[in-house]
Design a protein around this motif. Structure first.
Motif, short mmCIF file in Angstrom:
data_model
loop_
_atom_site.label_atom_id
_atom_site.label_comp_id
_atom_site.label_asym_id
_atom_site.label_seq_id
_atom_site.Cartn_x
_atom_site.Cartn_y
_atom_site.Cartn_z
N THR A 1 29.73 19.10 40.75
CA THR A 1 28.58 18.60 41.21
C THR A 1 28.60 17.45 42.15
OG1 THR A 1 28.48 17.30 39.17
CG2 THR A 1 27.17 19.46 39.36
N SER A 2 29.74 16.90 42.03
CA SER A 2 30.27 15.77 43.21
C SER A 2 30.38 16.29 44.39
CB SER A 2 31.35 15.08 42.86
OG SER A 2 31.54 14.67 41.51
N ALA A 3 31.05 17.54 44.60
CA ALA A 3 30.91 18.33 45.75
C ALA A 3 29.64 18.79 46.48
CB ALA A 3 31.65 19.57 45.72
N LEU A 4 28.64 19.30 45.35
CA LEU A 4 27.53 19.53 45.74
C LEU A 4 26.54 18.30 46.34
CD1 LEU A 4 25.19 21.47 45.75
CD2 LEU A 4 24.36 21.06 43.36
N SER A 5 26.77 17.23 45.75
CA SER A 5 26.14 15.97 46.13
C SER A 5 26.69 15.75 47.41
CB SER A 5 26.53 14.71 45.08
OG SER A 5 25.87 15.06 43.85
N LYS A 6 27.90 15.89 47.86
CA LYS A 6 28.46 15.41 49.09
C LYS A 6 27.70 16.33 50.21
CE LYS A 6 32.89 14.77 51.42
NZ LYS A 6 34.20 14.75 51.47
N MET A 7 27.60 17.72 49.87
CA MET A 7 27.22 18.58 50.89
C MET A 7 25.66 18.40 50.97
SD MET A 7 28.48 22.28 49.17
CE MET A 7 27.20 23.16 49.98
N ILE A 8 24.86 17.98 50.01
CA ILE A 8 23.39 17.57 50.19
C ILE A 8 23.43 16.24 51.19
CG2 ILE A 8 21.43 16.46 48.91
CD1 ILE A 8 22.50 18.12 46.38
N HIS A 9 24.06 15.19 50.82
CA HIS A 9 24.07 14.01 51.60
C HIS A 9 24.52 14.32 53.28
CE1 HIS A 9 24.69 11.28 47.78
NE2 HIS A 9 23.48 11.96 47.83
N ASN A 10 25.52 15.25 53.39
CA ASN A 10 25.93 15.54 54.72
C ASN A 10 24.97 16.39 55.51
OD1 ASN A 10 28.39 14.35 54.12
ND2 ASN A 10 29.49 16.32 53.73
N GLU A 11 24.21 17.17 54.64
CA GLU A 11 23.07 18.08 55.39
C GLU A 11 21.69 17.34 55.68
OE1 GLU A 11 23.72 21.11 56.90
OE2 GLU A 11 25.90 20.59 56.42
N LEU A 12 21.49 16.81 54.40
CA LEU A 12 20.09 16.27 54.20
C LEU A 12 19.79 14.74 54.14
CD1 LEU A 12 18.75 18.77 51.57
CD2 LEU A 12 18.75 19.02 54.17
N GLY A 13 20.84 14.04 54.13
CA GLY A 13 20.85 12.56 53.97
C GLY A 13 20.99 12.13 52.43
N SER A 14 21.19 10.77 52.25
CA SER A 14 21.47 10.14 50.92
C SER A 14 20.26 10.05 50.12
CB SER A 14 22.16 9.05 51.13
OG SER A 14 21.57 8.05 51.77
N ASP A 15 19.09 10.14 50.50
CA ASP A 15 18.07 9.77 49.85
C ASP A 15 17.21 10.90 49.07
OD1 ASP A 15 16.86 11.31 52.31
OD2 ASP A 15 15.39 10.13 52.44
N ILE A 16 18.18 12.05 49.18
CA ILE A 16 17.42 13.29 48.38
C ILE A 16 18.68 13.59 47.03
CG2 ILE A 16 18.61 14.82 49.93
CD1 ILE A 16 16.32 16.79 49.21
N SER A 17 18.18 13.83 46.01
CA SER A 17 18.93 14.13 44.90
C SER A 17 19.32 15.63 44.66
CB SER A 17 18.30 13.51 43.69
OG SER A 17 17.35 14.29 43.14
N THR A 18 20.14 15.76 43.76
CA THR A 18 20.39 17.06 43.51
C THR A 18 19.32 18.03 42.70
OG1 THR A 18 23.05 16.87 43.29
CG2 THR A 18 22.21 18.67 42.12
N ARG A 19 18.64 17.22 42.03
CA ARG A 19 17.32 17.73 41.28
C ARG A 19 16.30 17.93 42.23
NH1 ARG A 19 14.89 14.37 36.42
NH2 ARG A 19 17.05 14.83 35.45
N ASP A 20 16.18 17.27 43.30
CA ASP A 20 15.47 17.39 44.40
C ASP A 20 15.60 18.61 45.27
OD1 ASP A 20 13.62 15.21 43.92
OD2 ASP A 20 14.86 13.89 45.10
#
Length: 291
Positions: free
Chosen positions: A176-195
């Motif tokens: 899930t750390s890798a997933l969070s990194k993907m999210i931050h790289n693609e969508l920015g750091s202000d969106i959570s995994t749950r979002d």
């Protein structure tokens, strides 16, 4: 009233709760895991036990922890980078000396599997593999008992599938750390995994794509487990298991592409105890042995 104290030691948080003599978990709490300098982690655990003893009579302490555990000694015999300076930590003996209480210590994924076999998704089942997706990725296998391997290093699935080009292993791509990194790289750091999951369910293409790419990485590792172990079922645990069937559907539909035709027989399940599974499993030995 006498209670058991269950403590789950992770790299980010130490979670704890009480379990009554009927096997019901309650009184959840957590603290951030301190950097493990000068036995800071053991001191945190001591503080949790002290607090519990001030509230009720504690009949025993069950510890679930990151790292490879010699359960007889209750000692950490190998630890990755999640918790620094952890190898050699004699948790069981330290707590016995300090509090004169019965103590059981178990690897966190083993504990999660014991919890799911006790009160979760695989009650009394054999040939069950459990994989937890979190900061890292861990595995555990229960055939007719927990299977540790000769050197206690079996089921360390996070180290699978090392890729020389990217210098990454399975854990680095599918946690899930890798997933969070993907999210931050693609969508920015202000969106959570749950979002991201919620948006994907509402047909947001970008969020759906991220989950699809990540779940494909998860499926690759599950395929290796199926090939090597051929378990009756695989339970997927960790905090992200709260995503339930939606997560399961994404992962399950991608496994077959990494296996021979008509090879897949293993049932894939989501942990029913979700992120509490290890808390259940940590104290389970008291209900089996009575001590």
């Amino acid at each position: 009233m006498a209670e058991y104290l269950s403590i789950d030691i992770g790299g980010t948080y130490i979670k704890y709760a009480f379990m009554d003599k009927q096997g019901k978990l309650h009184g959840h709490s957590k603290v951030e895991t301190k950097e493990n300098i000068q036995q800071a982690l053991l001191k945190q655990v001591e503080s949790i036990v002290d607090e519990a003893l001030s509230i009720c009579t504690v009949s025993g302490v069950g510890i679930s922890t990151a790292g490879i555990v010699d359960r007889e000694k209750g000692e950490i015999i190998y630890a990755g980078p999640t918790i620094k300076n952890y190898k050699g930590t004699a948790i069981k003996q330290h707590l016995i000396d300090k509090f004169d209480l019965p103590v059981h210590v178990e690897n966190d994924v083993n504990a999660a599997l014991l919890g799911e076999r006790w009160q979760g998704a695989a009650v009394n089942e054999n040939d069950v593999f459990c994989m937890t997706l979190g900061t890292g990725i861990g595995g555990a296998y229960y055939q007719t008992s927990l299977m540790d391997g000769f050197n206690h290093r079996a089921n360390s699935v996070g180290y699978l599938l090392y890729d020389e080009k990217t210098k990454t292993n399975y854990e680095a791509r599918a946690s899930t750390s890798a997933l969070s990194k993907m999210i931050h790289n693609e969508l920015g750091s202000d969106i959570s995994t749950r979002d991201v999951f919620e948006r994907a369910k509402r047909s947001d293409d970008a969020c759906y794509s991220i989950i699809e790419i990540w779940s494909k990485e998860v499926a690759k590792g599950l395929a290796q487990i199926i090939i090597l172990v051929d378990p009756k079922c695989i339970i997927i645990g960790g905090g992200i298991s709260a995503q339930g069937d939606y997560l399961l559907d994404h992962i399950q539909k991608q496994i077959a592409q990494f296996l021979p035709s008509e090879f897949l027989k293993t049932e894939i399940k989501i942990a029913q105890l979700y992120n509490d599974a290890a808390l259940y499993g940590a104290v389970y030995p008291f209900f089996v042995t009575g001590d």
